[in-house]
Design an enzyme around this catalytic site. Structure first.
Site, PDB file in Angstrom:
ATOM      1  N   TRP A 100       0.817  -1.216   0.000  1.00  0.00           N
ATOM      2  CA  TRP A 100       0.000   0.000   0.000  1.00  0.00           C
ATOM      3  C   TRP A 100       0.849   1.263   0.000  1.00  0.00           C
ATOM      4  CZ3 TRP A 100      -4.374  -0.637  -2.013  1.00  0.00           C
ATOM      5  CH2 TRP A 100      -5.177  -1.745  -1.724  1.00  0.00           C
ATOM      6  N   ASP A 169      -1.137   6.446   6.713  1.00  0.00           N
ATOM      7  CA  ASP A 169      -2.283   5.649   6.283  1.00  0.00           C
ATOM      8  C   ASP A 169      -2.552   4.623   7.387  1.00  0.00           C
ATOM      9  OD1 ASP A 169      -4.047   3.832   5.168  1.00  0.00           O
ATOM     10  OD2 ASP A 169      -2.848   3.411   3.382  1.00  0.00           O
ATOM     11  N   LYS A 193     -11.974  -1.564   6.692  1.00  0.00           N
ATOM     12  CA  LYS A 193     -11.168  -2.551   7.396  1.00  0.00           C
ATOM     13  C   LYS A 193     -11.615  -2.637   8.861  1.00  0.00           C
ATOM     14  CE  LYS A 193      -8.990  -2.758   3.520  1.00  0.00           C
ATOM     15  NZ  LYS A 193      -7.892  -1.914   3.160  1.00  0.00           N
TER      16      LYS A 193
HETATM   17  C1  LIG Z   1      -7.328  -1.409   1.820  1.00  0.00           C
HETATM   18  C2  LIG Z   1      -6.236  -0.435   1.983  1.00  0.00           C
HETATM   19  C3  LIG Z   1      -6.058   0.637   1.094  1.00  0.00           C
HETATM   20  C4  LIG Z   1      -6.948   0.839  -0.118  1.00  0.00           C
HETATM   21  O1  LIG Z   1      -8.247   1.119   0.240  1.00  0.00           O
HETATM   22  P1  LIG Z   1      -9.365   1.466  -0.841  1.00  0.00           P
HETATM   23  O2  LIG Z   1     -10.492   1.928   0.004  1.00  0.00           O
HETATM   24  O3  LIG Z   1      -9.643   0.215  -1.600  1.00  0.00           O
HETATM   25  O4  LIG Z   1      -8.837   2.535  -1.717  1.00  0.00           O
HETATM   26  C5  LIG Z   1      -5.034   1.518   1.339  1.00  0.00           C
HETATM   27  N1  LIG Z   1      -4.216   1.378   2.400  1.00  0.00           N
HETATM   28  C6  LIG Z   1      -4.361   0.364   3.264  1.00  0.00           C
HETATM   29  C7  LIG Z   1      -3.430   0.257   4.425  1.00  0.00           C
HETATM   30  C8  LIG Z   1      -5.367  -0.574   3.090  1.00  0.00           C
HETATM   31  O5  LIG Z   1      -5.512  -1.581   3.963  1.00  0.00           O
END
Ligand SMILES: *Cc1c(COP(=O)(O)O)cnc(C)c1O
Length: 361
Positions: A100, A169, A193
């Site tokens: 990511w 993030d 998540k």
């Molecule tokens: C799932 C995830 C993303 C991407 O998320 P989307 O909502 O599909 O854009 C980005 N960073 C992390 C750490 C993730 O777990």
């Protein structure tokens, strides 16, 4: 009952679904579903504001940190972050520790110069010591991903940036442990998540960082415009925000972040102990201090795909689902987000024990 170990969209508390179901046809005695109420109507605004306030309460945010809800997922913020902040100096530092953060760095390079803080590696299994990092003191910000959902690598510390704004993030581990918000410039997380259905991204921005957006920044990604409009610059995903509000209330009722953190520790420890005490039958490629509490990644028989398929089939028969590892990593991944209980985790560990007993010697 099915146990969902999916990495995202992930398990949510059953009580939330039950409440949603009960209110679906008639929200707060309006005679309408929440889905068909105007985002400018008082009934909606009340829940919208309460959801934002819950974020502030749970994370204990000081006044100079502003909460914004945006669409476009966490991936939207791969662009949103540089568009809003790289204009400070034109360059940014990216600490790539998995898939990511790697994607985020690629997206940012469209809008400015990206400095990779760590040497490139083919597999992410650790976080190199901070003394080896190549940080640029002129960077607009330092970016990292607190928990790499696919790789199973989680930061056990907050990076030291010597005054450069820190951007993180936290899509897959927000609301799972306390953190010192004053160390951060921007914290963001997609909902699906750990705190809601897919469709909304929480962005927390230190107020003084809202004035650096590049002129090309689309209004829907501009932090200042969206904050000024109370995250109603355009129609927000009202139903998703309503569900998020309920999940946040569930976190509060369940003992807040402290309780989530204790549980995460217990659940992940249970699985890692099984892995480490299996005589090598189960193996986790991640170095111990950096193992994720949220996404436990492991291989079976040193990466024997037939054995792994058998393990997954057996799990499915016991009604444990979505345990397959990310396609970039393979093997097994057990995601242990807040709604996954200790009981759920014990069921998984029992399956691991039985599978080991069946296949060992
Ligand atoms: C799932 C995830 C993303 C991407 O998320 P989307 O909502 O599909 O854009 C980005 N960073 C992390 C750490 C993730 O777990």
């Amino acid at each position: 009952m099915v146990i969902n170990f999916g990495a995202g969209p992930a398990k949510l508390p059953k009580e939330v679904f039950v409440e949603v179901q009960q209110e679906l046809l008639n929200y707060a005695n309006t005679g309408l579903s929440i889905m068909e109420i105007s985002h400018r109507a008082k009934d909606y605004i009340t829940l919208h504001d309460a959801t934002m306030q819950s974020v502030r309460d749970i994370l204990n945010l000081p006044d100079n940190y502003k909460v914004i809800l945006l669409q476009g997922g966490a991936t939207g913020q791969f662009a949103g972050v540089p568009l809003n902040l790289i204009g400070r100096t034109g360059t940014a530092d990216y600490i790539v520790t998995g898939g990511w953060s790697s994607k985020a760095a690629k997206e940012a390079a469209k809008y400015g110069k990206v400095n990779l803080v760590l040497p490139k590696v083919s597999k992410h299994t650790t976080i190199p010591d901070q003394s080896t990092w190549n940080l640029d003191p002129n960077a607009s910000y330092v970016y990292y991903c607190d928990n790499e959902t696919a790789d199973g690598v989680e930061f056990p510390f907050i990076p030291e940036t010597n005054g450069v704004p820190l951007v993180v993030d936290m899509s897959s581990n927000i609301f799972s442990r306390t953190f010192d918000i004053t160390k951060f410039g921007i914290v963001y997380a997609g909902a699906q998540k750990n705190f809601g259905p897919a469709g909304i991204t929480l962005v927390i921005v230190r107020e003084d960082l809202m004035n650096h957006a590049l002129p090309i920044t689309p209004a829907i990604l501009n932090y200042k415009d969206n904050f000024a409009a109370d995250s109603e610059y355009n129609t927000p995903p009202t139903f998703i925000i309503y569900v998020v509000g309920k999940v946040l209330n569930w976190i509060k009722k369940s003992g807040g972040i402290k309780a989530m953190a204790d549980n995460s520790q217990k659940k992940s420890q249970l699985v890692y102990d099984r892995i480490d005490n299996s005589g090598g039958f189960y193996s986790c490629p991640i170095e111990k201090p950096y193992r994720s509490r949220m996404n436990v990644v492991f291989r079976i028989g040193g990466g024997d795909e037939a054995l792994e398929a058998e393990f997954l089939k057996g799990a499915q028969e016991l009604k444990m689902t979505q345990l397959k590892g990310h396609r970039s990593v393979g093997g097994i991944r057990a995601s242990l987000y807040n709604a996954v209980t200790l009981d759920d985790t014990e069921t998984l560990v029992k399956h691991m024990d039985a599978f080991l007993a069946k296949h060992k010697q």
